[in-house]
Design a protein around this motif. Structure first.
Motif, PDB file in Angstrom:
ATOM      1  N   MET A   1      -9.978   3.226  -9.460  1.00 19.86           N
ATOM      2  CA  MET A   1      -9.171   3.494  -8.291  1.00 19.86           C
ATOM      3  C   MET A   1      -7.973   2.562  -8.337  1.00 19.86           C
ATOM      4  N   LEU A   2      -6.784   3.119  -8.181  1.00 17.76           N
ATOM      5  CA  LEU A   2      -5.562   2.315  -8.171  1.00 17.76           C
ATOM      6  C   LEU A   2      -4.794   2.635  -6.886  1.00 17.76           C
ATOM      7  N   VAL A   3      -4.572   1.609  -6.082  1.00 17.41           N
ATOM      8  CA  VAL A   3      -3.862   1.736  -4.809  1.00 17.41           C
ATOM      9  C   VAL A   3      -2.434   1.233  -5.013  1.00 17.41           C
ATOM     10  N   VAL A   4      -1.449   2.093  -4.747  1.00 18.85           N
ATOM     11  CA  VAL A   4      -0.049   1.763  -4.997  1.00 18.85           C
ATOM     12  C   VAL A   4       0.737   1.863  -3.697  1.00 18.85           C
ATOM     13  N   ASP A   5       1.227   0.714  -3.222  1.00 14.76           N
ATOM     14  CA  ASP A   5       2.048   0.674  -2.010  1.00 14.76           C
ATOM     15  C   ASP A   5       2.842  -0.619  -2.032  1.00 14.76           C
ATOM     16  N   ASP A   6       4.125  -0.560  -1.668  1.00 14.82           N
ATOM     17  CA  ASP A   6       4.943  -1.771  -1.672  1.00 14.82           C
ATOM     18  C   ASP A   6       4.688  -2.645  -0.453  1.00 14.82           C
ATOM     19  N   ASP A   7       4.061  -2.112   0.583  1.00 11.82           N
ATOM     20  CA  ASP A   7       3.741  -2.882   1.782  1.00 11.82           C
ATOM     21  C   ASP A   7       2.378  -3.554   1.579  1.00 11.82           C
ATOM     22  N   GLU A   8       2.378  -4.878   1.484  1.00 12.84           N
ATOM     23  CA  GLU A   8       1.148  -5.612   1.183  1.00 12.84           C
ATOM     24  C   GLU A   8       0.047  -5.362   2.205  1.00 12.84           C
ATOM     25  N   VAL A   9       0.408  -5.267   3.489  1.00 14.13           N
ATOM     26  CA  VAL A   9      -0.587  -5.047   4.535  1.00 14.13           C
ATOM     27  C   VAL A   9      -1.270  -3.690   4.342  1.00 14.13           C
ATOM     28  N   THR A  27      -4.808  -2.830  -7.498  1.00 13.45           N
ATOM     29  CA  THR A  27      -3.614  -2.515  -6.724  1.00 13.45           C
ATOM     30  C   THR A  27      -2.358  -2.665  -7.583  1.00 13.45           C
ATOM     31  N   ALA A  28      -1.311  -1.963  -7.145  1.00 13.36           N
ATOM     32  CA  ALA A  28       0.008  -2.052  -7.765  1.00 13.36           C
ATOM     33  C   ALA A  28       1.043  -2.042  -6.648  1.00 13.36           C
ATOM     34  N   THR A  29       2.160  -2.714  -6.878  1.00 15.10           N
ATOM     35  CA  THR A  29       3.153  -2.919  -5.822  1.00 15.10           C
ATOM     36  C   THR A  29       4.219  -1.835  -5.724  1.00 15.10           C
ATOM     37  N   ASP A  30       4.364  -1.011  -6.763  1.00 16.54           N
ATOM     38  CA  ASP A  30       5.317   0.098  -6.722  1.00 16.54           C
ATOM     39  C   ASP A  30       5.022   1.039  -7.883  1.00 16.54           C
ATOM     40  N   GLY A  31       5.807   2.083  -7.995  1.00 16.27           N
ATOM     41  CA  GLY A  31       5.555   3.090  -9.012  1.00 16.27           C
ATOM     42  C   GLY A  31       5.633   2.559 -10.426  1.00 16.27           C
ATOM     43  N   GLN A  32       6.592   1.690 -10.693  1.00 13.15           N
ATOM     44  CA  GLN A  32       6.714   1.136 -12.042  1.00 13.15           C
ATOM     45  C   GLN A  32       5.503   0.268 -12.376  1.00 13.15           C
ATOM     46  N   ASP A  33       5.057  -0.529 -11.409  1.00 10.35           N
ATOM     47  CA  ASP A  33       3.866  -1.352 -11.593  1.00 10.35           C
ATOM     48  C   ASP A  33       2.651  -0.454 -11.872  1.00 10.35           C
ATOM     49  N   CYS A  34       2.560   0.659 -11.172  1.00 10.77           N
ATOM     50  CA  CYS A  34       1.490   1.636 -11.389  1.00 10.77           C
ATOM     51  C   CYS A  34       1.510   2.133 -12.828  1.00 10.77           C
ATOM     52  N   LEU A  35       2.662   2.595 -13.293  1.00 16.53           N
ATOM     53  CA  LEU A  35       2.762   3.133 -14.648  1.00 16.53           C
ATOM     54  C   LEU A  35       2.468   2.052 -15.689  1.00 16.53           C
ATOM     55  N   ASP A  36       2.866   0.815 -15.411  1.00 19.59           N
ATOM     56  CA  ASP A  36       2.603  -0.287 -16.335  1.00 19.59           C
ATOM     57  C   ASP A  36       1.113  -0.604 -16.435  1.00 19.59           C
ATOM     58  N   ARG A  37       0.371  -0.373 -15.357  1.00 23.12           N
ATOM     59  CA  ARG A  37      -1.037  -0.772 -15.301  1.00 23.12           C
ATOM     60  C   ARG A  37      -2.034   0.355 -15.519  1.00 23.12           C
ATOM     61  N   VAL A  38      -1.595   1.599 -15.433  1.00 20.13           N
ATOM     62  CA  VAL A  38      -2.538   2.723 -15.428  1.00 20.13           C
ATOM     63  C   VAL A  38      -3.389   2.789 -16.704  1.00 20.13           C
ATOM     64  N   ALA A  39      -2.842   2.458 -17.847  1.00 21.37           N
ATOM     65  CA  ALA A  39      -3.616   2.532 -19.090  1.00 21.37           C
ATOM     66  C   ALA A  39      -4.747   1.511 -19.114  1.00 21.37           C
ATOM     67  N   SER A  40      -4.505   0.329 -18.573  1.00 21.56           N
ATOM     68  CA  SER A  40      -5.554  -0.693 -18.585  1.00 21.56           C
ATOM     69  C   SER A  40      -6.570  -0.493 -17.461  1.00 21.56           C
ATOM     70  N   VAL A  41      -6.145   0.038 -16.321  1.00 19.12           N
ATOM     71  CA  VAL A  41      -7.041   0.250 -15.184  1.00 19.12           C
ATOM     72  C   VAL A  41      -7.895   1.507 -15.389  1.00 19.12           C
ATOM     73  N   ARG A  42      -7.300   2.554 -15.965  1.00 18.97           N
ATOM     74  CA  ARG A  42      -7.974   3.840 -16.199  1.00 18.97           C
ATOM     75  C   ARG A  42      -8.649   4.391 -14.933  1.00 18.97           C
ATOM     76  N   PRO A  43      -7.864   4.594 -13.867  1.00 13.16           N
ATOM     77  CA  PRO A  43      -8.453   5.060 -12.596  1.00 13.16           C
ATOM     78  C   PRO A  43      -8.786   6.548 -12.612  1.00 13.16           C
ATOM     79  N   HIS A  72      -4.631  14.084 -15.947  1.00 11.91           N
ATOM     80  CA  HIS A  72      -5.902  14.467 -15.312  1.00 11.91           C
ATOM     81  C   HIS A  72      -6.247  13.628 -14.080  1.00 11.91           C
ATOM     82  N   ILE A  73      -5.574  12.497 -13.884  1.00 11.92           N
ATOM     83  CA  ILE A  73      -5.910  11.579 -12.787  1.00 11.92           C
ATOM     84  C   ILE A  73      -5.610  12.243 -11.442  1.00 11.92           C
ATOM     85  N   LYS A  74      -6.549  12.125 -10.509  1.00 12.49           N
ATOM     86  CA  LYS A  74      -6.352  12.670  -9.163  1.00 12.49           C
ATOM     87  C   LYS A  74      -5.368  11.773  -8.408  1.00 12.49           C
ATOM     88  N   ILE A  75      -4.415  12.398  -7.723  1.00 10.68           N
ATOM     89  CA  ILE A  75      -3.370  11.661  -6.997  1.00 10.68           C
ATOM     90  C   ILE A  75      -3.398  12.039  -5.527  1.00 10.68           C
TER      91      ILE A  75
END
Length: 124
Positions: A1-9, A27-43, A72-75
């Motif tokens: 599971m990867l949660v992507v939102d720029d608002d920390e709260v 978690t990821a802080t924005d879309g670029q952070d999501c794309l950078d991390r998706v391969a290692s997180v494998r959500p 294939h990842i559910k969004i």
């Protein structure tokens, strides 16, 4: 599971609610952070805000859908953008679920649970 939102709260609210239900959450802080991390997180599931710096949720979802490794990842979009045209845009990109802010945590959990089950189903 990867949660992507720029608002920390909001990001932490979503992450805590899902963690309490037994989901492994990164978690990821924005879309670029999501794309950078998706391969290692494998959500199995990614929750995406729409309005974020660097790379918004629309472009992030489109890039995820367009790549063989992540198509294939559910969004699930979680956004304050509640207009019908936004929902249509999400569906056109291939978003699996759309939840508007403010959201009911029980609704969030149920939707993520359904997406996670669908992701694990044969052909999911």
């Amino acid at each position: 599971m990867l949660v992507v939102d720029d608002d920390e709260v909001i990001r932490q609210l979503i992450a805590v609610n899902l963690s309490l239900e037994g989901f492994e959450v990164e978690t990821a802080t924005d879309g670029q952070d999501c794309l950078d991390r998706v391969a290692s997180v494998r959500p199995d599931v990614i929750t995406l805000d729409v309005m974020m710096p660097r790379l918004d949720g629309w472009m992030t979802a489109a890039r995820l859908r367009g790549a063989a490794e992540t198509g294939h990842i559910k969004i699930m979009m979680i956004t304050a953008r509640a207009q019908e045209e936004d929902r249509r845009r999400g569906l056109a990109i291939g978003v699996d679920a759309y939840l508007t802010k403010p959201f009911d945590p029980a609704e969030l959990i149920q939707a993520v649970r359904e997406l996670a089950l669908a992701a694990r189903a044969p052909g999911g």
